[in-house]
Every structure is written in C-alpha cells, then in structure tokens.
Write an enzyme that holds these catalytic residues in place. Structure first.
Site, PDB file in Angstrom:
ATOM      1  N   HIS A   1       0.830  -1.207   0.000  1.00 42.54           N
ATOM      2  CA  HIS A   1       0.000   0.000   0.000  1.00 42.54           C
ATOM      3  C   HIS A   1       0.867   1.261   0.000  1.00 42.54           C
ATOM      4  O   HIS A   1       0.724   2.132  -0.861  1.00 42.54           O
ATOM      5  CB  HIS A   1      -0.913  -0.028   1.236  1.00 42.54           C
ATOM      6  N   GLU A   2       1.785   1.328   0.945  1.00 47.78           N
ATOM      7  CA  GLU A   2       2.625   2.538   1.039  1.00 47.78           C
ATOM      8  C   GLU A   2       3.518   2.676  -0.191  1.00 47.78           C
ATOM      9  O   GLU A   2       3.830   3.798  -0.615  1.00 47.78           O
ATOM     10  CB  GLU A   2       3.455   2.521   2.329  1.00 47.78           C
TER      11      GLU A   2
ATOM     12  N   GLU B   1      -4.608   7.934  -2.747  1.00 47.32           N
ATOM     13  CA  GLU B   1      -5.112   6.648  -2.259  1.00 47.32           C
ATOM     14  C   GLU B   1      -5.439   5.709  -3.428  1.00 47.32           C
ATOM     15  O   GLU B   1      -5.352   4.485  -3.281  1.00 47.32           O
ATOM     16  CB  GLU B   1      -6.345   6.893  -1.373  1.00 47.32           C
TER      17      GLU B   1
HETATM   18 ZN    ZN Z   1      -2.979   5.233   1.981  1.00 47.89          ZN
END
Ligand code: ZN
Length: 507
Positions: free
Chosen positions: A264-265, A294
């Site tokens: 995710h990061e 995001e």
């Molecule tokens: Zn995030």
C-alpha cells in the site's frame, strides 16, 4: 521565463524547503526519536511550519502572484507555470482568509484534543473526549465560515484534501455505492468464510521485510531515492522527488498486516517518486489530492497485490520464505484467505469490500456535525446505529466504535471520504490501463510491472498537483468519478471466491 515568474518561484522555493525540513522532523518523530524528544520536537516542527506560513502569507507574495498572473494572461508563461500560479493563488487566498487567532486556537485545540482522545480511547470514555470534540467542531464551523462556501460548509472542508470535488458529488457517488454494496456484503456474510488459518502463524519480521522490499523493488520503487522504516502507523512522506520515505509495521503472528501495508505505502511512494522533476521545490510537487494518492496505494495493494496473477508469480517464493506456515498450502487456498471478507468493527482492519462502508458512515456523521444537524453527545448512538445498518455489527464499546480513529481528535474533518474516493478511482484507473495493457495479467504473472508503472507515470504521476482530481481522472480514464467500475470489480472478483454471490446480488 519572465522575471515575474522566476521571482515567484524564488520566493516559493525556500518555503517548500521549510516544509520539507518539518517533514523530516515529523518522519524522525514517528520512526527513530526517543520518547524524551517529544516536547522539543513539537516546538521545532511548529517553528518551521510557522516560518513557512508567515513567509507565504505576506503582501509581497501576493504582489508576486499578481505580476505572475499578468504574465500568464499575456501568454508569456508555460503551461506548468500557469498551473503553478493558479494552484498557488488558491492556497494563498485560503491562507489569507483565516485569521491568525483562529489558526492558533485551532492548533491548540487539536493538540489538547489528541491527548484527550488517547486517554478516552484507552479508558473507553467518550465523555472525556466530548468537550474537546465540541470545541473542534465549533472551530471547524468558524473555519468554514471564514473561508466561505457556495453550498454547504463541508464543501470548503473537503476542498482542503480533495481540491475541486464538491460535497454533492461525494453524496451522489456514495448513494450509488451504498445501494449496491450493502446487499453484496450481506450476501457474503451469509456464506462460509474461506479458511485463513495459514495466515496466522510465525512470520519473523526480518523475513517479511526482505520479501516485501523485493516485491516493491520489482514494482519500480527506487531505493536509491527512498527507504522503508518501521512506525506504529504506516505512512509515506516526501522530502523531495528524490527522497520519498515509506514506513510499515510487522505482526509476526499475522502475515497480511505487514505485507499489504508495505504494498500500500509503495503505491503512495511510487506516485511521489514519479512527479516530474521540473516541479521540484514548488507547491506542485505533491499528489493532486488525497483521493488520487489513495487510488495509487489501493491499486498496488488490492488490484495488484491481492490478485491471482500476482500470486502466481510470488507464491512459490513466499512458501520458501515461510515453509512452516505455507509449505503444504495450495496457492488457491492462500488467495482465498487473503481475500476473506468479514464485516468487522475496526476500519483499519477491514477487508477491501467492507472498507468503504466504514468510510461512508464517517462522512455522513462528520458532515452532520458541521451542519449542526447532529450534536456531539448524540454521536456514539448515531455511530452504532449506522454500523448495525451498514455492516450488521454493533460495537461492544466506544473504544471499538466512535473513538477508534485519530482524525477527529485533531480536527481533520473532510478527510475520511478521500479513502473511499481513492478506492473507487483505483478501479476506474485499472479499467483504463487494462484497455492499453490487455496482457497485464500475464505480465504480472511473470513478475513484470514496468508497463504498469510507465502507464501510471504518464497518465497520473508526472502531473503532481497541476490538475485537480476530477480533471486528472477525466484525462486519465475518460470518465468522471463513478462507483460502477469498483462495484463491477468487486462483483467479478468476489463471486469467484463466494460462489453464491452472483445469485444473491440485487441488480
Ligand atoms: Zn494510503
């Protein structure tokens, strides 16, 4: 370049340096700083941020912006410079509208709010937090009134995190989403959940870290211009396009937690590393919005990292790293386990299907708070009602309910919807890129991620903050924000994991 534009850039660059320096101190605070450093560090960060703010809101910067605007109107500026003037002018107008007394009152209330929230959550005592939240809501209302808005207060609060996105678009999009998603979640909850016992075991942190870092290097994350460290809450921060830091955390008893937070990061980090170098040291050298940011992290975490082709390539490697837990487990079982859906109380532990429902309820409640349609004292009951109707679960305590997230404790109202907007955008972007890369699944199954990154660099990353999210999304995908592609993605993926879903979905 006309001198008016170079003068403006010369004035903005040291302000960006001050902000980057503050970001280094914040990163250190979350990663390496000993506890004893907290008080001094808070002052140091506040000093740098105040210096950056004071240098920015001067009459001199206003005059530089006016002269630069004249050059843009005369056609003497490049497209990038025109975007720089527009984006900077907007930030300047916003900063100048807020009285210093309000900014100071807000930051003090936020700092007290965070302390009170920590205690309240630890003791499951909402009443301890309530007066602080009332104060923060009140100051947020004052902030919205000072900034001004066309339709409703929430518009100008959302605009801070998602520039150019009106509240009405979020309301409409979430309504479409809720109508289809609630029955999908109900249908899934009625079916037996995949066995995920193999994900609970012993997974040494060093081995998790080495595996995750190999994967994100394969994605194209550049470790010569970044690094990964540990923090209590994973995040990504940038001190410049050539220094983008990731953090993660590892749970040695549960594999997905660290693995997917790294992926995710990395999605956030790839975005920051892909911003065009010519935007460096300007306010354009950051993501277009939190939603677009995001979308990149969700795309790498879910569309890539929880996909079948991805694990066709990596599962054998993972089995070699963790033979005790995974040696005898077929890849198909592992795939079902990492995509297990289960309505639950805690947002940050939610699966990708139920996650958006957690966001919708927060959006509805915080919007009602600033519209003064909901009183802070009534918030816990309103929270629990919505959890029951959206997710079919009721919190056993406020600590596991209304007190679980940090955001409201420092007055970040308008932030939550960006998580769900990003998730929806990730599916729209995935659809668009697959039209250009029809063999993407085959590429991922052989560990090839270059074409994917190249597409994202060209269509999204390079622009930094030059375009607002609605414009960037339209340009990259040809479509405005739409919940449909994400619902289709969920339907297609999860009806293969939960066979009765197809029949039960209300269409
Ligand atoms: Zn995030």
């Amino acid at each position: 370049m006309p001198t008016s534009l170079s003068d403006l850039k010369d004035a903005l660059a040291p302000i960006e340096d001050l902000k980057s320096a503050a970001a280094v101190l914040s990163w250190d605070q979350e990663t390496y700083m000993p506890e004893g450093g907290a008080e001094a560090r808070a002052r140091q960060i506040a000093t740098l941020k105040t210096m950056a703010h004071e240098r920015f809101v001067t009459d001199e910067v206003g005059a530089l912006l006016d002269r630069a605007e004249t050059a843009v109107e005369a056609g003497d500026a490049s497209a990038v410079e025109a975007d720089l003037v527009r984006v900077t002018q907007r930030a300047y107008d916003r900063a100048r509208k807020l009285p210093a007394s309000l900014v100071s009152a807000f930051s003090q209330a936020a700092s007290r709010g965070q302390t009170a929230w920590k205690q309240a959550r630890a003791n499951d005592d909402f009443d301890h937090f309530a007066p602080h939240l009332k104060e923060l809501v009140d100051l947020t209302v004052q902030k919205a009134e000072a900034l001004g808005y066309d339709t409703e207060r929430y518009d100008v609060l959302l605009d801070e995190y998602e520039p150019g996105m009106p509240t009405s678009t979020v309301v409409d999009t979430f309504a479409d989403l809720r109508e289809e998603l609630v029955p999908i979640v109900e249908a899934i909850a009625d079916q037996p959940a995949p066995n995920d016992a193999m994900l609970h075991g012993t997974f040494p942190a060093d081995a998790q870290r080495a595996f995750g870092e190999q994967v994100i290097a394969d994605f194209g994350y550049d470790f010569d211009c970044g690094r990964q460290d540990l923090s209590a809450h994973p995040f990504t921060t940038s001190f410049g396009i050539r220094d983008v830091r990731l953090t993660t955390r590892f749970d040695e008893a549960f594999l997905p937690s660290g693995l997917f937070s790294t992926l995710h990061e990395a999605g956030h980090g790839l975005y920051e590393q892909g911003i065009a170098p010519e935007l460096a040291r300007t306010p354009l050298a950051e993501g277009a919005s939190l939603g677009i940011h995001e979308s990149q992290s969700r795309l790498y975490e879910n569309m890539v990292g929880r996909s079948r082709p991805f694990w066709q390539h990596y599962y054998g490697d993972l089995q070699e790293v963790f033979p005790e837990a995974l040696a005898g487990v077929p890849g198909a079982d592992f795939y079902r386990a990492i995509n297990r859906v289960e309505p639950s109380l805690i947002r940050v532990e939610a699966d990708e299907v139920t996650y958006n429902l957690h966001i919708m309820l927060r959006f509805e409640l915080e919007r009602a708070l600033v519209q003064e349609d909901l009183a802070v004292d009534d918030l816990p009951a309103a929270w629990n009602d919505r959890m029951a109707s959206y997710l079919g679960v009721t919190p056993n305590s406020d600590a596991n309910g209304v007190l679980q997230d940090v955001h409201w404790s420092f007055g970040a109202i308008g932030y939550f919807p960006t998580y769900a907007l990003g998730t929806l955008m990730s599916a729209q972007i995935d659809d668009a890129l697959r039209q250009d890369l029809p063999d993407l699944d085959a590429q991922m199954a052989s560990g090839q991620f270059d074409a994917l990154l190249q597409w994202l660099r060209e269509r999204i990353h390079q622009y930094g903050r030059r375009l607002d999210a609605p414009e960037l999304l339209k340009q990259a995908t040809g479509q405005p924000l739409d919940a449909g592609p994400w619902l289709n993605y969920v339907q297609k993926k999860y009806s293969a994991i939960y066979p009765d879903l197809q029949a039960q979905r209300v269409l």
